[in-house]
Design a protein around this motif. Structure first.
Motif, PDB file in Angstrom:
ATOM      1  N   UNK A  40       0.830  -1.213   0.000  1.00 29.73           N
ATOM      2  CA  UNK A  40       0.000   0.000   0.000  1.00 29.73           C
ATOM      3  C   UNK A  40       0.860   1.257   0.000  1.00 29.73           C
ATOM      4  N   UNK A  41       1.825   1.314   0.897  1.00 33.49           N
ATOM      5  CA  UNK A  41       2.579   2.566   1.033  1.00 33.49           C
ATOM      6  C   UNK A  41       3.481   2.799  -0.177  1.00 33.49           C
ATOM      7  N   UNK A  42       3.961   1.714  -0.790  1.00 33.83           N
ATOM      8  CA  UNK A  42       4.755   1.871  -2.014  1.00 33.83           C
ATOM      9  C   UNK A  42       3.908   2.452  -3.136  1.00 33.83           C
ATOM     10  N   UNK A  43       2.656   1.990  -3.216  1.00 33.10           N
ATOM     11  CA  UNK A  43       1.768   2.452  -4.289  1.00 33.10           C
ATOM     12  C   UNK A  43       1.253   3.867  -4.031  1.00 33.10           C
ATOM     13  N   UNK A  44       0.749   4.104  -2.846  1.00 34.73           N
ATOM     14  CA  UNK A  44       0.110   5.389  -2.553  1.00 34.73           C
ATOM     15  C   UNK A  44       1.113   6.519  -2.361  1.00 34.73           C
ATOM     16  N   UNK A  49       4.357  10.495  -7.381  1.00 38.53           N
ATOM     17  CA  UNK A  49       2.988  10.863  -7.047  1.00 38.53           C
ATOM     18  C   UNK A  49       2.969  12.004  -6.022  1.00 38.53           C
ATOM     19  N   UNK A  50       3.827  11.871  -5.017  1.00 35.44           N
ATOM     20  CA  UNK A  50       3.907  12.926  -4.001  1.00 35.44           C
ATOM     21  C   UNK A  50       4.416  14.220  -4.619  1.00 35.44           C
ATOM     22  N   UNK A  51       5.374  14.100  -5.554  1.00 31.32           N
ATOM     23  CA  UNK A  51       5.908  15.300  -6.205  1.00 31.32           C
ATOM     24  C   UNK A  51       4.816  16.053  -6.972  1.00 31.32           C
ATOM     25  N   UNK A  52       3.941  15.293  -7.639  1.00 31.84           N
ATOM     26  CA  UNK A  52       2.841  15.935  -8.371  1.00 31.84           C
ATOM     27  C   UNK A  52       1.922  16.677  -7.398  1.00 31.84           C
ATOM     28  N   UNK A  53       1.734  16.119  -6.223  1.00 26.32           N
ATOM     29  CA  UNK A  53       0.886  16.785  -5.232  1.00 26.32           C
ATOM     30  C   UNK A  53       1.571  18.027  -4.667  1.00 26.32           C
ATOM     31  N   UNK A  54       2.880  17.947  -4.434  1.00 27.15           N
ATOM     32  CA  UNK A  54       3.618  19.127  -3.946  1.00 27.15           C
ATOM     33  C   UNK A  54       3.526  20.257  -4.973  1.00 27.15           C
ATOM     34  N   UNK A  55       3.622  19.885  -6.246  1.00 26.08           N
ATOM     35  CA  UNK A  55       3.623  20.888  -7.318  1.00 26.08           C
ATOM     36  C   UNK A  55       2.228  21.446  -7.613  1.00 26.08           C
ATOM     37  N   UNK A  56       1.196  20.794  -7.105  1.00 22.93           N
ATOM     38  CA  UNK A  56      -0.182  21.190  -7.412  1.00 22.93           C
ATOM     39  C   UNK A  56      -0.610  22.323  -6.482  1.00 22.93           C
ATOM     40  N   UNK A  57      -0.793  23.540  -7.015  1.00 22.79           N
ATOM     41  CA  UNK A  57      -1.141  24.668  -6.150  1.00 22.79           C
ATOM     42  C   UNK A  57      -2.505  24.523  -5.488  1.00 22.79           C
ATOM     43  N   UNK A 145     -17.433   4.016   4.328  1.00 19.48           N
ATOM     44  CA  UNK A 145     -17.137   3.821   2.909  1.00 19.48           C
ATOM     45  C   UNK A 145     -17.138   2.358   2.523  1.00 19.48           C
ATOM     46  N   UNK A 146     -16.852   1.504   3.496  1.00 20.64           N
ATOM     47  CA  UNK A 146     -16.750   0.077   3.197  1.00 20.64           C
ATOM     48  C   UNK A 146     -15.450  -0.289   2.507  1.00 20.64           C
ATOM     49  N   UNK A 147     -14.721   0.713   2.045  1.00 19.20           N
ATOM     50  CA  UNK A 147     -13.459   0.447   1.373  1.00 19.20           C
ATOM     51  C   UNK A 147     -12.630   1.723   1.442  1.00 19.20           C
ATOM     52  N   UNK A 148     -11.391   1.636   1.033  1.00 23.69           N
ATOM     53  CA  UNK A 148     -10.561   2.838   1.003  1.00 23.69           C
ATOM     54  C   UNK A 148      -9.508   2.692  -0.074  1.00 23.69           C
ATOM     55  N   UNK A 149      -9.539   3.616  -1.017  1.00 26.87           N
ATOM     56  CA  UNK A 149      -8.482   3.709  -2.004  1.00 26.87           C
ATOM     57  C   UNK A 149      -8.288   2.465  -2.857  1.00 26.87           C
ATOM     58  N   UNK A 150      -9.337   1.706  -3.069  1.00 23.29           N
ATOM     59  CA  UNK A 150      -9.218   0.567  -3.952  1.00 23.29           C
ATOM     60  C   UNK A 150      -8.846  -0.727  -3.243  1.00 23.29           C
ATOM     61  N   UNK A 151      -8.474  -0.648  -1.978  1.00 22.34           N
ATOM     62  CA  UNK A 151      -8.201  -1.865  -1.208  1.00 22.34           C
ATOM     63  C   UNK A 151      -9.507  -2.244  -0.520  1.00 22.34           C
ATOM     64  N   UNK A 152     -10.340  -3.013  -1.221  1.00 17.66           N
ATOM     65  CA  UNK A 152     -11.720  -3.170  -0.801  1.00 17.66           C
ATOM     66  C   UNK A 152     -11.869  -3.934   0.506  1.00 17.66           C
ATOM     67  N   UNK A 153     -10.822  -4.562   0.995  1.00 16.80           N
ATOM     68  CA  UNK A 153     -10.955  -5.290   2.249  1.00 16.80           C
ATOM     69  C   UNK A 153     -10.530  -4.444   3.451  1.00 16.80           C
ATOM     70  N   UNK A 154     -10.342  -3.148   3.251  1.00 15.37           N
ATOM     71  CA  UNK A 154      -9.999  -2.285   4.383  1.00 15.37           C
ATOM     72  C   UNK A 154     -11.128  -1.273   4.576  1.00 15.37           C
ATOM     73  N   UNK A 155     -12.067  -1.595   5.465  1.00 13.12           N
ATOM     74  CA  UNK A 155     -13.178  -0.679   5.666  1.00 13.12           C
ATOM     75  C   UNK A 155     -12.733   0.623   6.323  1.00 13.12           C
ATOM     76  N   UNK A 156     -13.385   1.695   5.924  1.00 13.28           N
ATOM     77  CA  UNK A 156     -13.062   3.002   6.497  1.00 13.28           C
ATOM     78  C   UNK A 156     -14.349   3.709   6.873  1.00 13.28           C
TER      79      UNK A 156
END
Ligand SMILES: CC(C)(COP(=O)(O)OP(=O)(O)OC[C@H]1O[C@@H](n2cnc3c(N)ncnc32)[C@H](O)[C@@H]1OP(=O)(O)O)[C@@H](O)C(=O)NCCC(=O)NCCS
Length: 172
Positions: A40-44, A49-57, A145-156
């Motif tokens: 999960x942490x490698x993907x998310x 991906x983080x760089x695109x978020x830092x650059x996004x005003x 939500x019943x799921x989180x971020x596409x990992x459907x077996x992790x309810x949130x």
């Protein structure tokens, strides 16, 4: 020990990725297992991906930097539909938890959008300490939500806080 909370700078994405991996393993290994957490942490939290978020005003990408220069906390929020702040991440290094950094990061992530009227986030249903923290800061569970971020077996669960009511925007 103090820490400065500020916007992340381009080039800090790898340090934030490592910070998130460390906190995710400390928080979730017992429940999800080390391999799943690594997946999960490698993907998310991949540096590009983080760089695109830092650059996004449009995104408020915050870090907490300790006196020695080490990053010890991170939060990211964004405005959804003009009125709802989505808090996508809020993380503090285990050694620094309980010292007020989570509260400060959350307050800054909300203050970035002064016209918003609701704060919204999703938290894993089994993450009881984080749920208690959010309740302490005035958020309430409003859904599942019943799921989180596409990992459907992790309810949130969804938690929200109105911001424009008297005292609503306060996290003190
Ligand atoms: C949840 C987290 C962000 C909170 O940050 P923190 O720096 O530890 O929290 P703070 O020190 O700012 O605490 C603020 C208030 O919440 C309370 N609080 C914090 N954790 C709590 C808990 N588990 N249970 C009850 N109250 C809690 C504190 O006592 C404090 O209240 P007080 O000022 O009245 O004493 C942090 O513990 C963390 O990163 N956890 C692991 C990652 C995680 O689960 N993140 C959330 C993902 S959605």
């Amino acid at each position: 020990m103090t820490a400065e909370i500020r916007r992340a700078r381009p080039g800090e994405e790898t340090a934030v990725s490592r910070l998130l991996a460390e906190i995710w393993h400390a928080t979730h290994d017992a429940e999800l297992g080390r391999d799943k957490v690594a997946e999960i942490t490698t993907k998310w939290h991949a540096p590009p991906l983080l760089r695109a978020q830092i650059d996004d005003p449009a995104k408020c990408f915050l870090v907490a930097e300790a006196d020695d220069g080490r990053l010890v906390g991170h939060a990211m929020s964004w405005l959804d539909g003009g009125a709802t702040i989505n808090l996508l991440r809020l993380y503090v290094l285990p050694a620094r938890q309980g010292g007020g950094l989570g509260r400060r990061l959350l307050a800054e992530a909300v203050a970035a959008y002064p016209a918003a009227n609701v704060l919204r986030l999703e938290v894993q249903a089994q993450n009881a300490p984080a749920i208690r923290f959010y309740e302490r800061l005035g958020l309430r569970a409003t859904g599942d939500t019943g799921e989180r971020g596409g990992f459907t077996d992790i309810p949130a669960i969804v938690m929200e806080k109105p911001l424009l009511l008297a005292g609503g925007g306060s996290f003190s």
